[in-house]
Design a protein around this motif. Sequence first.
Motif, PDB file in Angstrom:
ATOM      1  N   GLN B 130       0.913  -1.232   0.135  1.00 53.38           N
ATOM      2  CA  GLN B 130      -0.061   0.113   0.114  1.00 53.38           C
ATOM      3  C   GLN B 130       0.965   1.304   0.137  1.00 53.38           C
ATOM      4  O   GLN B 130       0.484   2.189  -0.772  1.00 53.38           O
ATOM      5  CB  GLN B 130      -0.773   0.065   1.301  1.00 53.38           C
ATOM      6  CG  GLN B 130      -1.969  -1.015   1.210  1.00 53.38           C
ATOM      7  CD  GLN B 130      -2.663  -1.382   2.573  1.00 53.38           C
ATOM      8  OE1 GLN B 130      -1.920  -0.918   3.499  1.00 53.38           O
ATOM      9  NE2 GLN B 130      -3.652  -1.791   2.461  1.00 53.38           N
ATOM     10  N   VAL B 131       2.021   1.357   0.958  1.00 51.71           N
ATOM     11  CA  VAL B 131       2.821   2.310   0.893  1.00 51.71           C
ATOM     12  C   VAL B 131       3.044   2.560  -0.445  1.00 51.71           C
ATOM     13  O   VAL B 131       3.800   3.665  -0.822  1.00 51.71           O
ATOM     14  CB  VAL B 131       3.742   2.305   1.879  1.00 51.71           C
ATOM     15  CG1 VAL B 131       4.790   3.351   2.107  1.00 51.71           C
ATOM     16  CG2 VAL B 131       3.136   2.017   3.361  1.00 51.71           C
ATOM     17  N   LEU B 132       3.593   1.687  -1.131  1.00 52.45           N
ATOM     18  CA  LEU B 132       4.302   1.747  -2.558  1.00 52.45           C
ATOM     19  C   LEU B 132       3.234   2.164  -3.461  1.00 52.45           C
ATOM     20  O   LEU B 132       3.441   2.314  -4.664  1.00 52.45           O
ATOM     21  CB  LEU B 132       5.067   0.353  -2.794  1.00 52.45           C
ATOM     22  CG  LEU B 132       6.374  -0.061  -2.080  1.00 52.45           C
ATOM     23  CD1 LEU B 132       6.529  -1.262  -2.378  1.00 52.45           C
ATOM     24  CD2 LEU B 132       7.237   0.915  -2.756  1.00 52.45           C
ATOM     25  N   LYS B 133       2.060   2.275  -3.022  1.00 53.32           N
ATOM     26  CA  LYS B 133       0.795   2.166  -4.122  1.00 53.32           C
ATOM     27  C   LYS B 133       1.091   1.238  -5.152  1.00 53.32           C
ATOM     28  O   LYS B 133       0.706   1.403  -6.321  1.00 53.32           O
ATOM     29  CB  LYS B 133       1.025   3.694  -4.664  1.00 53.32           C
ATOM     30  CG  LYS B 133       0.568   4.729  -3.525  1.00 53.32           C
ATOM     31  CD  LYS B 133       0.070   5.970  -4.063  1.00 53.32           C
ATOM     32  CE  LYS B 133      -0.014   7.179  -2.762  1.00 53.32           C
ATOM     33  NZ  LYS B 133      -0.810   6.704  -1.695  1.00 53.32           N
ATOM     34  N   LEU B 134       1.078  -0.119  -4.802  1.00 53.07           N
ATOM     35  CA  LEU B 134       1.131  -0.993  -5.951  1.00 53.07           C
ATOM     36  C   LEU B 134      -0.450  -1.268  -6.012  1.00 53.07           C
ATOM     37  O   LEU B 134      -1.267  -0.995  -5.075  1.00 53.07           O
ATOM     38  CB  LEU B 134       1.690  -2.356  -5.391  1.00 53.07           C
ATOM     39  CG  LEU B 134       3.058  -2.483  -5.004  1.00 53.07           C
ATOM     40  CD1 LEU B 134       3.531  -3.897  -4.594  1.00 53.07           C
ATOM     41  CD2 LEU B 134       3.787  -2.138  -6.416  1.00 53.07           C
TER      42      LEU B 134
END
Lengths: 501, 501
Positions: B130-134
Amino acid sequence: MNMMKPLDPTEFRRQGHMMIDFLADYYENIAKYPVLSQVEPGYLRKLMPSFAPLNPEPIETILQDLQQHILPGITHWQSPNYFAYFPSSGSTAGFLGEMLSTGFNLVGFNWVSSPAATELEGVVMDWLGQVLKLPKDFLFSGCGGGVLLGTTCEAILVTLVAARDQMLSKIGRENIGKLVVYVSDQTHCAVQKAAHVIGIHPTCFRVIKTLKSTSFTLLPESLLSAVRTDVRKGLVPCYVCVTVGTTSTTAIDPLGPLCKVAKEYAIWVHVDAAYAGSVCICPEFRHLIDGVEGANSFSLNAHKWFLTNLDCCCLWVKDPTSLIKSLSTHSVYLENSASDSKQVVDYKDWQITLSRRFRALKVWLVFRSYGVANLRSFLRSHVEMAKAFEELVKQDKRFEIFVPRNFALVCFRLIPSAVAKIGNGRVQNGHIKAEDVANEINRKLLDSINGSGTVYMTHAIVGGVYVIRCAIGASLTEKKHVIKAWKVVQERTDAILKQLD
Amino acid sequence: MNMMKPLDPTEFRRQGHMMIDFLADYYENIAKYPVLSQVEPGYLRKLMPSFAPLNPEPIETILQDLQQHILPGITHWQSPNYFAYFPSSGSTAGFLGEMLSTGFNLVGFNWVSSPAATELEGVVMDWLGQVLKLPKDFLFSGCGGGVLLGTTCEAILVTLVAARDQMLSKIGRENIGKLVVYVSDQTHCAVQKAAHVIGIHPTCFRVIKTLKSTSFTLLPESLLSAVRTDVRKGLVPCYVCVTVGTTSTTAIDPLGPLCKVAKEYAIWVHVDAAYAGSVCICPEFRHLIDGVEGANSFSLNAHKWFLTNLDCCCLWVKDPTSLIKSLSTHSVYLENSASDSKQVVDYKDWQITLSRRFRALKVWLVFRSYGVANLRSFLRSHVEMAKAFEELVKQDKRFEIFVPRNFALVCFRLIPSAVAKIGNGRVQNGHIKAEDVANEINRKLLDSINGSGTVYMTHAIVGGVYVIRCAIGASLTEKKHVIKAWKVVQERTDAILKQLD
């Protein structure tokens, strides 16, 4: 905002000491936890926030959450009441070695990246090889050598690739579909997986049946017969995995005679002694690997029964060049004069991965902290405890020892006649066989034992028979725990037989 | 003799505290050691006994030997003056996570073996995803999921096997010789090794040339052209590795356009963001993985730049079933009702090995101890320091920045004109080209820098040019170290140019 300092020595020291105390307390209290975690699938996702924290939290809070949320989901492999699978052999020395490895946090892919990492690995692999009385051609002090990998799965994969390429270099790469790999029906599933990974055709993976009458060992005549059949079909025998101490029952394949068969057909012999290899440092067990001089490679998991904590697989090969030929890579950015000089080992070419941890430290610490004499006594103590457990089982006529105990694993079960009364109605109705009833009751018994949380054992099914495995070897286990474990088995048996009566 | 107690809590506590102090002292004094070990091949074997000790030795003696014999052979990857390869990103949180993992010492092959190990891994992989916006289809909260492996080499191997099997299930297993794997000449050697391991024919491993003019990136038109040629030949394109941050120069392959090419031919796209993936948690870098929605799998090494200590590779896949189909195994002794229920993840089927450590703890600790906001700032601080180093290089006219700096790696060299005088005689004699002279002098310069012990950098050769790599990111590095590093480069340059004058 001040920039965080993730390796600030003062904070490292403070938190490190806190964690040591946390773990020391954990070991002190470990027997109080249910050995097998009793949580339900999905328990943790419900307890955890859906998103990563934006801001830092103090270590004290994190440790509280660890205690409250994580610990209930841990199955306590270090518990003295842990008798499942095989042990995951932990020790202070193994732990300290991991601390050092994690603390140095170096990536020892080749010699120059940290010479001590490579050199200490060579030293300890020779030490252990000597203690095991491996032939000199498996040691660096001979023409062979050893490497520390993570697990036996890796040892099997790298030796299988080397064997494949050695054979294909003779018969041509286009013949990969002809290569045959041999195992017994008791061999670890790692071989099948590795064979699949390296492109062995599924029809060329030969699983040879074993029998209870020969203690579930791979018979040389069965191997020979399978090999001959394949050769007649135009296939090419390539690799056989010989197991010393199978997972289900610690069966011991006859290494010497199997090597003779293999030699005739130039088949690579890998000896998987993942569990039992360690105890072969005791002279009275060493004969079980007699014949190893005929093998190409030999591996054991030091994290199973040699106190190194997970993960630590020791692999020795007679011909390191065969590994290097298959697994070496060239990257300009790794070029260095030491490698060019060919005077050093670059372990990246002995394994699948490039990066590697400094596992030699923990093997070194185990040897030095305990010494070979104590290590032998300690492993023997597990065997003695297993003998004691075996005796207890034998004294209860409802039970049988299903296969002869070889090491510190006892395979036992409630015998069909003891549960016949229960199944009788159904047996008479012709719906179900006595053996099936026994299997069902033994399964129930094991579920009941493990549901108690007081001990954890696991099962195997061999020759169609469901047996309960009691694997002794957790580092904290003492005789009193073994006696208690047997009491739990008996109590649960009484309850089940009564309930079903 | 008293039986040894390898996990005695009192002794564990005492020795554990000693080791914490040893390591905290080590970090306090780390800048005093030569960064690159200056020992000669074979130094340690001479210092070590030929045989393992028979009797135990006190931890105090062992620590002395560690200090005296092992430390000189360590290359100090945690030194603030370490600028070699890529960093091995260590932190107190990462270290504590490893302590816990080693202390619990559980073997989390499937859910039941320790539910928290599997579940926490699922949680942190979703957090990081999520933090990587995958895209959601890489997350468990979508239909995908993530797994923690040791290294990128493993991520590449498992995705390659999955891609191979997916394709072979369509075209028939006998066609393994037709499968083609695509990389650029800047792709990590792990792909070539993995392709070899899984049986891709050497003539079907396609290395596409990159150019300096396009910053050594893999061009979509080059991929398309190679794919078309192969298809015309009757070969079957199978897998392409797209790199975000190559090892030599941190080149960024254009992910979106490459995925478009791949999609047309149903080629599996793996994104290797081993180094640069971590920094994509910063919004200003996230666009570099735009297009990831078109990929099949994505991996980064949290031990490179996300503070988890070695080893920790995060792999996400859109279709976990493709991994499971290729890598699942069945062993009776691992059967359990949770697995049967299909409600749980059994990570053994997502990786090569059966046994696996509890790596999720360290990712969890890093997130919680530092928080996403601080982690972003910390990674940015490395980029800022690299910019500062870059500026220093630019100010010295003898040097050039060889390729644009993308992250925290600066690739620089002494330019040919700066060393022309030295090589001039030989250049005029026609024996040697100006570029070759520059390569030779830059190599000498790097040897001299590293021989000083005060800093450690490594090199790359790209487009035939030898460049020095200064990779900033060791957790202890501050701006003063970077400035000092540049001073060392200049001093050594002065000395070399003078000496050769």
